[in-house]
Design a protein around this motif. Structure first.
Motif, mmCIF file in Angstrom:
data_model
loop_
_atom_site.group_PDB
_atom_site.id
_atom_site.type_symbol
_atom_site.label_atom_id
_atom_site.label_comp_id
_atom_site.label_asym_id
_atom_site.label_seq_id
_atom_site.Cartn_x
_atom_site.Cartn_y
_atom_site.Cartn_z
ATOM 1 N N UNK A 114 0.839 -1.194 0.000
ATOM 2 C CA UNK A 114 0.000 0.000 0.000
ATOM 3 C C UNK A 114 0.873 1.241 0.000
ATOM 4 N N UNK A 115 0.381 2.257 -0.707
ATOM 5 C CA UNK A 115 1.109 3.502 -0.856
ATOM 6 C C UNK A 115 0.200 4.678 -0.527
ATOM 7 N N UNK A 116 0.826 5.741 -0.029
ATOM 8 C CA UNK A 116 0.098 6.976 0.134
ATOM 9 C C UNK A 116 -0.012 7.728 -1.189
ATOM 10 N N UNK A 117 -0.682 8.865 -1.146
ATOM 11 C CA UNK A 117 -0.921 9.635 -2.360
ATOM 12 C C UNK A 117 0.252 10.542 -2.704
ATOM 13 N N UNK A 118 1.163 10.709 -1.785
ATOM 14 C CA UNK A 118 2.340 11.531 -2.017
ATOM 15 C C UNK A 118 2.185 12.946 -1.493
ATOM 16 N N UNK A 119 3.304 13.517 -1.116
ATOM 17 C CA UNK A 119 3.347 14.914 -0.694
ATOM 18 C C UNK A 119 4.558 15.568 -1.368
ATOM 19 N N UNK A 120 4.356 16.744 -1.902
ATOM 20 C CA UNK A 120 5.392 17.380 -2.718
ATOM 21 C C UNK A 120 6.343 18.190 -1.860
ATOM 22 N N UNK A 121 7.623 18.018 -2.142
ATOM 23 C CA UNK A 121 8.684 18.793 -1.491
ATOM 24 C C UNK A 121 9.458 19.530 -2.579
ATOM 25 N N UNK A 122 9.549 20.842 -2.413
ATOM 26 C CA UNK A 122 10.286 21.664 -3.373
ATOM 27 C C UNK A 122 11.367 22.425 -2.631
ATOM 28 N N UNK A 123 12.603 22.265 -3.080
ATOM 29 C CA UNK A 123 13.738 22.954 -2.475
ATOM 30 C C UNK A 123 14.341 23.874 -3.530
ATOM 31 N N UNK A 124 14.205 25.160 -3.308
ATOM 32 C CA UNK A 124 14.718 26.137 -4.276
ATOM 33 C C UNK A 124 15.022 27.439 -3.566
ATOM 34 N N UNK A 125 15.979 28.210 -4.127
ATOM 35 C CA UNK A 125 16.347 29.496 -3.497
ATOM 36 C C UNK A 125 15.169 30.460 -3.473
#
Length: 125
Positions: A114-125
């Motif tokens: 089973x998997x979750x739906x995902x959560x977005x991580x953005x790393x930018x200046x």
């Protein structure tokens, strides 16, 4: 019915921190190893970290070792991923997943049921 729900993603500058959470419903949480995977745009989903059912065994991808920490609270049916010293290359959608038991195949996404739906991580200046 099993559900995994991630939270905690967002946008952060390089060097910053985020803590992801994944809460599970259904099944006996401590029977399952929990893994975190990530998928960057245009790339395959890859292993990030795993923790065994009672938390006694951990492992990390080389790219995150020393910066990320996986933990779990079985009383809350929740697994966490503390991410420090974030880099632009950590930008991805992060998924949690569960796997019955704990074995050397935990880096392989196909062994998770089973998997979750995902959560977005953005790393930018």
């Amino acid at each position: 019915q099993v559900q995994l729900l991630e939270s905690g993603g967002g946008s952060v500058q390089p060097g910053g921190s985020l803590k992801l959470s994944c809460t599970s419903s259904g099944g006996t949480f401590s029977n399952y190893a929990m893994g975190w995977f990530r998928q960057a745009p245009g790339k395959e989903r890859i292993f990030v970290a795993v923790i065994s059912g009672r938390g006694q065994s951990l492992d990390y991808a080389d790219a995150v070792r020393g910066r990320f920490t996986i933990s779990r609270d079985n009383a809350k049916n929740t697994v966490y991923l503390q991410m420090n010293s974030l880099k632009p290359e950590d930008t991805a959608v992060y998924y949690c997943a569960r796997k019955y038991g704990f074995s050397t195949t935990y880096r392989t996404k196909d062994v998770y049921d089973y998997w979750g739906q995902g959560t977005r991580v953005t790393v930018s200046p």
